[in-house]
Scaffold this motif. Sequence first.
Motif, PDB file in Angstrom:
ATOM      1  N   LYS A  57       0.763  -1.280  -0.204  1.00  0.00           N
ATOM      2  CA  LYS A  57       0.035   0.343   0.290  1.00  0.00           C
ATOM      3  C   LYS A  57       1.114   1.605  -0.107  1.00  0.00           C
ATOM      4  O   LYS A  57       0.680   2.165  -0.300  1.00  0.00           O
ATOM      5  N   PRO A 101       0.790   3.784  -5.010  1.00  0.00           N
ATOM      6  CA  PRO A 101       0.719   5.096  -5.532  1.00  0.00           C
ATOM      7  C   PRO A 101       2.177   5.963  -5.905  1.00  0.00           C
ATOM      8  O   PRO A 101       1.735   6.676  -7.331  1.00  0.00           O
ATOM      9  N   PRO A 123      -4.340  12.066 -12.178  1.00  0.00           N
ATOM     10  CA  PRO A 123      -4.099  12.226 -11.029  1.00  0.00           C
ATOM     11  C   PRO A 123      -6.092  11.396 -11.059  1.00  0.00           C
ATOM     12  O   PRO A 123      -5.293  10.765  -9.571  1.00  0.00           O
ATOM     13  N   VAL A 124      -6.910  10.851 -11.885  1.00  0.00           N
ATOM     14  CA  VAL A 124      -7.275  10.387 -11.831  1.00  0.00           C
ATOM     15  C   VAL A 124      -7.142   8.966 -12.115  1.00  0.00           C
ATOM     16  O   VAL A 124      -7.528   7.710 -11.745  1.00  0.00           O
ATOM     17  N   VAL A 164      -4.216   7.999 -11.315  1.00  0.00           N
ATOM     18  CA  VAL A 164      -2.894   7.681  -9.741  1.00  0.00           C
ATOM     19  C   VAL A 164      -4.810   7.084  -8.549  1.00  0.00           C
ATOM     20  O   VAL A 164      -4.387   5.900  -7.808  1.00  0.00           O
ATOM     21  N   ALA A 165      -5.684   8.095  -8.486  1.00  0.00           N
ATOM     22  CA  ALA A 165      -6.259   7.088  -7.839  1.00  0.00           C
ATOM     23  C   ALA A 165      -6.881   6.402  -7.895  1.00  0.00           C
ATOM     24  O   ALA A 165      -7.706   5.694  -7.268  1.00  0.00           O
ATOM     25  N   GLY A 166      -7.955   5.570  -9.101  1.00  0.00           N
ATOM     26  CA  GLY A 166      -7.985   4.252  -9.352  1.00  0.00           C
ATOM     27  C   GLY A 166      -7.074   3.370  -9.330  1.00  0.00           C
ATOM     28  O   GLY A 166      -7.389   2.972  -8.705  1.00  0.00           O
ATOM     29  N   SER A 176      -5.271   3.395  -6.652  1.00  0.00           N
ATOM     30  CA  SER A 176      -5.295   3.037  -5.546  1.00  0.00           C
ATOM     31  C   SER A 176      -6.402   2.670  -4.981  1.00  0.00           C
ATOM     32  O   SER A 176      -6.940   1.575  -4.185  1.00  0.00           O
ATOM     33  N   SER A 177      -6.904   2.985  -5.865  1.00  0.00           N
ATOM     34  CA  SER A 177      -8.829   2.349  -5.233  1.00  0.00           C
ATOM     35  C   SER A 177      -9.226   1.141  -6.167  1.00  0.00           C
ATOM     36  O   SER A 177      -9.580   0.236  -5.335  1.00  0.00           O
TER      37      SER A 177
END
Length: 212
Positions: free
Chosen positions: A30, A34, A44-45, A47-49, A51-52
Motif C-alpha cells: 500500500k 501510489p 490524478p484520475v 493514480v486514484a484509480g 489506489s482504489s
Amino acid sequence: MRVTNQRFGREFWALWMATALSNLGDGLFKFVLPLLAVRLTDSPVLVAGVSSALTLPWLLFALPVGVVVDRLDRKRIMVVVNLIRTAAVGSLAFAQQFDWLTVFVLGFLAFLVGTCETVSDTTSGALVPSVVNHDRLEQANARIISAETIMNSFIGGPLGGYLLTIGLLLPAVGSAASFLAAAVALLLMRGHFTVERKQPAGCFGRRSLFMG
C-alpha cells in the motif's frame, strides 16, 4: 479440526505469524503502490484509480468470500492466496526493473492483491475458532486483529519508507518476501481445516410438517 488443550498451541501461533507477515506485506504494498503510479502517469484520475483498485475488492467480494471460506480448506486457501500475492508483487518488481510496467498493469495487480487480501483476512478470522478453545476465543481474536492492525497500518508504512530510501523496488520486494514467508508459516499448521457439514437428511429422515 479443533484443539483440545487450554493454551494457545502451535496452530494458533502459526496462524498468528502468517497473519502478521501477510499484513506486513499488505502495508508495504500500500505504501509503494501510489509512488509507482505517479512514476507511470501524470493523471490524478489514474493514480486514484490504481489506489482504489486495491480496496475495491473489499466492497465487491467480502460477502461472496465468506461463502467460499465455509466450503473449502481454510489453511489451503490462505496458502494459495499468499503464493498468488507473492507472484503478483514479485512480477511487479520484475516488470518495473525492465520498464514493462504500465499504469493499467499496475491497476490490475493492485486489484489482484486487494482481492487476495480480502480472502486472506476473511479466512484468517474464520480459522481462529478451529485452533483455540471457545473460552479463549475472545483473547485469540484480539491477538489476530492486533497483528493485522499493527503490521498493516503502523509498521508497513514506516518500513516501506525506510526501504524506499535504499531503492524504489525494495518495498515491493519486501512485500513479496512477506507474503511468501506467510505461506511458509501456514505450513506449520497440522491437519485440515474444512468446516464439517452435516449430511442432509433424506425424505424419510425429515420430520413431517404435519407432525409436531
